[in-house]
Write a protein that holds these residues in place. Sequence first.
Motif, PDB file in Angstrom:
ATOM      1  N   MET A   8      85.082  76.750 -36.949  1.00 33.62           N
ATOM      2  CA  MET A   8      84.649  76.558 -35.566  1.00 33.62           C
ATOM      3  C   MET A   8      83.135  76.330 -35.490  1.00 33.62           C
ATOM      4  O   MET A   8      82.666  75.476 -34.728  1.00 33.62           O
ATOM      5  N   LYS A   9      82.367  77.062 -36.277  1.00 33.04           N
ATOM      6  CA  LYS A   9      80.910  76.878 -36.284  1.00 33.04           C
ATOM      7  C   LYS A   9      80.551  75.502 -36.838  1.00 33.04           C
ATOM      8  O   LYS A   9      79.677  74.836 -36.312  1.00 33.04           O
ATOM      9  N   TYR A  10      81.223  75.100 -37.916  1.00 36.17           N
ATOM     10  CA  TYR A  10      80.988  73.755 -38.456  1.00 36.17           C
ATOM     11  C   TYR A  10      81.315  72.695 -37.414  1.00 36.17           C
ATOM     12  O   TYR A  10      80.582  71.719 -37.254  1.00 36.17           O
ATOM     13  N   GLU A  11      82.411  72.875 -36.733  1.00 33.29           N
ATOM     14  CA  GLU A  11      82.822  71.919 -35.697  1.00 33.29           C
ATOM     15  C   GLU A  11      81.745  71.792 -34.618  1.00 33.29           C
ATOM     16  O   GLU A  11      81.390  70.685 -34.208  1.00 33.29           O
ATOM     17  N   ASN A  12      81.200  72.907 -34.180  1.00 31.75           N
ATOM     18  CA  ASN A  12      80.136  72.884 -33.167  1.00 31.75           C
ATOM     19  C   ASN A  12      78.881  72.194 -33.682  1.00 31.75           C
ATOM     20  O   ASN A  12      78.257  71.401 -32.971  1.00 31.75           O
ATOM     21  N   ILE A  13      78.515  72.487 -34.915  1.00 34.56           N
ATOM     22  CA  ILE A  13      77.324  71.860 -35.506  1.00 34.56           C
ATOM     23  C   ILE A  13      77.528  70.356 -35.624  1.00 34.56           C
ATOM     24  O   ILE A  13      76.649  69.570 -35.286  1.00 34.56           O
ATOM     25  N   GLN A  15      79.565  68.394 -33.941  1.00 36.01           N
ATOM     26  CA  GLN A  15      79.577  67.762 -32.623  1.00 36.01           C
ATOM     27  C   GLN A  15      78.157  67.581 -32.104  1.00 36.01           C
ATOM     28  O   GLN A  15      77.833  66.555 -31.505  1.00 36.01           O
ATOM     29  N   GLU A  16      77.322  68.568 -32.349  1.00 37.80           N
ATOM     30  CA  GLU A  16      75.928  68.462 -31.920  1.00 37.80           C
ATOM     31  C   GLU A  16      75.218  67.333 -32.667  1.00 37.80           C
ATOM     32  O   GLU A  16      74.480  66.548 -32.073  1.00 37.80           O
ATOM     33  N   ASP A  47      74.685  80.164 -38.076  1.00 38.70           N
ATOM     34  CA  ASP A  47      74.012  80.436 -36.802  1.00 38.70           C
ATOM     35  C   ASP A  47      72.543  80.028 -36.861  1.00 38.70           C
ATOM     36  O   ASP A  47      72.012  79.439 -35.926  1.00 38.70           O
ATOM     37  N   ARG A  50      71.993  76.209 -36.896  1.00 39.20           N
ATOM     38  CA  ARG A  50      72.204  75.587 -35.584  1.00 39.20           C
ATOM     39  C   ARG A  50      70.945  75.605 -34.721  1.00 39.20           C
ATOM     40  O   ARG A  50      70.801  74.811 -33.802  1.00 39.20           O
TER      41      ARG A  50
END
Length: 73
Positions: A8-13, A15-16, A47, A50
């Motif tokens: 999930m953290k990789y996905e957020n990074i 996407q950013e 974290d 990001r």
Amino acid sequence: ILLFASVMKYENIFQEINRYRFLDKKRKLKIKLMVIIYGKLNLDKLDRIRNWDKKELKDSSNIFKYLKSVGSK
């Protein structure tokens, strides 16, 4: 649970990174690869990564060195 949280953290990074219009596709791919190599499954590192400076992503030629410095703070 750790694997799911990391994904999930990789996905957020990622996407950013994809939203940054000032980076070309090759540069985005290189940044993503370096995030995977350096971040591994460490949630704290992900974290900290990001919270990068967008200008550094564009200007920094050595992405791994920059991510390492951000992740170690």
